[in-house]
Design an enzyme around this catalytic site. Structure first.
Site, PDB file in Angstrom:
ATOM      1  N   ARG A 192      41.924  36.464  23.117  1.00 25.72           N
ATOM      2  CA  ARG A 192      42.377  36.820  24.728  1.00 25.72           C
ATOM      3  C   ARG A 192      42.854  38.134  24.915  1.00 25.72           C
ATOM      4  O   ARG A 192      42.983  38.919  23.985  1.00 25.72           O
ATOM      5  CB  ARG A 192      43.568  35.786  25.017  1.00 25.72           C
ATOM      6  CG  ARG A 192      44.212  35.167  23.969  1.00 25.72           C
ATOM      7  CD  ARG A 192      45.437  35.744  23.467  1.00 25.72           C
ATOM      8  NE  ARG A 192      46.009  36.963  24.591  1.00 25.72           N
ATOM      9  CZ  ARG A 192      46.445  37.883  24.510  1.00 25.72           C
ATOM     10  NH1 ARG A 192      46.795  38.533  23.471  1.00 25.72           N
ATOM     11  NH2 ARG A 192      46.987  38.555  25.267  1.00 25.72           N
ATOM     12  N   GLY A 193      43.231  38.613  25.964  1.00 20.71           N
ATOM     13  CA  GLY A 193      43.359  39.967  26.501  1.00 20.71           C
ATOM     14  C   GLY A 193      42.203  40.458  26.882  1.00 20.71           C
ATOM     15  O   GLY A 193      41.193  40.559  26.379  1.00 20.71           O
ATOM     16  N   ALA A 194      42.268  41.106  28.036  1.00 19.12           N
ATOM     17  CA  ALA A 194      41.130  41.404  29.125  1.00 19.12           C
ATOM     18  C   ALA A 194      40.173  42.513  27.989  1.00 19.12           C
ATOM     19  O   ALA A 194      39.087  42.190  27.935  1.00 19.12           O
ATOM     20  CB  ALA A 194      41.533  42.196  30.119  1.00 19.12           C
ATOM     21  N   ASP A 217      44.672  42.671  34.362  1.00 18.27           N
ATOM     22  CA  ASP A 217      43.244  41.898  33.958  1.00 18.27           C
ATOM     23  C   ASP A 217      42.306  42.550  35.317  1.00 18.27           C
ATOM     24  O   ASP A 217      41.120  42.256  34.982  1.00 18.27           O
ATOM     25  CB  ASP A 217      43.265  40.378  34.053  1.00 18.27           C
ATOM     26  CG  ASP A 217      43.900  40.118  32.705  1.00 18.27           C
ATOM     27  OD1 ASP A 217      45.224  40.104  32.917  1.00 18.27           O
ATOM     28  OD2 ASP A 217      43.120  39.492  31.753  1.00 18.27           O
TER      29      ASP A 217
END
Ligand code: MRU
Length: 357
Positions: free
Chosen positions: A49-51, A238
């Site tokens: 996860r994490g943009a 994001d």
């Protein structure tokens, strides 16, 4: 950089290795993915996860999809592959840019073998570029903090560190860079309900680095700003609309309002791939809705007999409904500055600054 044992994304030529972030910090397990489908599931279920990390993983997912084919590529199959990866998570714009770029790079190539090579090269390039951008962003962030002050107290939300990027991180990158510049940094990590990226991942990364860190629940920031001197709030993002409205992990908006009320500077750390100038305001940003069970279940309460009070991890009545928007939009007027790899600027300057990068 995270400890080499905790590198979140590792491309191994025939497969992709992902550190499973759903079970950190309790367990350190790596997923070995060898197909586009498995990669899509890993993104959707937030093993990664994490943009920026999502975008990089998406491109390696394309690579695995292309690798499983041979001969001449049918344009429809390419489109299906591109859109299936694109749809895995909707809010972060980084993945959309990566898919567009991946499509552009294979123009004029019809063989799956050459497409595989092009996407593999692109994925590796993204990893290098993201790390370099994070380091430059970190340095730029340091310039916003008074040079003569030795100690800074900073609140952050979600996880924006090496686990969410190719290394170093964005908001946590600024914190790492401040520490590298010889400053003492005290971090207050919002727990970040419901997925607990703050308590599970940010606290873990800060402890690995030896940076003093206190976990606070998401509702404690007002108390904290009233009772301690907080120098800044640093968050990631994001998707940033043209007017500066910024989508980030749910709870960021509340933190922005509390910071404004207390006169604490609220900084959004973003690399160029976070900006979406096609969207005029944050109202146009698609917000991912996730499963209700992420909110209604939680297993930490034990009775005097040592057994879990809620054996199935439920902390709400059976059948209770929940809302689970995974992101919210912080209005531009709450943001003091964007910190990027190409400088620091106010929301009104976005269009001008983006023209030159
Ligand atoms: O749902 P997540 O964990 O993917 O959300 C992550 C965030 O909101 C981060 O703040 C953002 O992606 C920036 S990471 C450098």
């Amino acid at each position: 950089m995270p400890h080499p044992e905790f590198l979140p994304i590792q491309w191994k030529s025939t497969y992709l290795e992902l550190l499973d972030q759903r079970i950190l910090p309790g367990k350190k397990e790596f997923l070995k993915l060898s197909s586009a489908e498995e990669t899509i599931v890993a993104i959707r279920e937030m093993a990664v996860r994490g943009a920026p990390a999502i975008a990089i993983t998406g491109v390696f997912g394309l690579t695995l999809g292309a690798k499983s084919q041979s001969g001449v590529a049918n344009p429809e199959d390419i489109e299906t592959l591109l859109s299936s990866v694109l749809e895995s998570r909707p809010t972060a714009v980084n993945l959309s840019y990566a898919i567009l770029e991946a499509k552009k790079r294979i123009q004029g190539n019809s063989g799956w073998e050459s497409i595989t090579k092009i996407w593999e090269t692109y994925g590796l390039e993204m990893m290098r570029d993201d790390l370099a951008a994070n380091k430059a962003l970190g340095e730029n962030g340091v310039s916003l903090f008074p040079k003569d002050q030795k100690e800074f107290h900073i609140i952050t939300h979600c996880n924006t560190g090496a686990l969410a990027t190719a290394g170093h991180g964005t908001a946590l990158g600024v914190i790492r860079s401040l520490r590298d510049a010889g400053k003492k940094v005290v971090v207050y990590a919002d727990e970040t309900r419901p997925f607990l990226q703050g308590s599970r991942l940010t606290a873990f990364e800060m402890m690995e680095e030896g940076i003093e860190c206190y976990i606070i629940t998401d509702g404690m920031s007002g108390w904290l700003m009233n009772h301690r001197k907080i120098d800044a709030v640093l968050v990631g993002c994001d998707r940033v609309a043209a007017n500066g409205d910024t989508a980030n992990k749910i709870g960021t908006y509340n933190l922005g309002i509390v910071a404004k009320e207390h006169g604490v500077p609220f900084y959004v750390c973003a690399t160029k791939d976070s900006f979406d100038l096609n969207l005029k305001t944050g109202e146009e940003i698609p917000i991912e809705m996730r499963k209700e069970s992420e909110v209604t279940q939680f297993d930490f309460l034990k009775g005097s007999d040592g057994k879990y009070l809620f054996p199935e991890g439920k902390t709400s009545p059976v059948g209770a409904r929940a809302l689970n928007p995974s992101f919210d939009v912080t209005k531009a007027h709450l943001i003091k500055n964007f910190i990027t790899e190409f400088g620091c600027f106010v929301p009104a300057e976005i269009s001008l600054r983006l023209k030159n990068v």
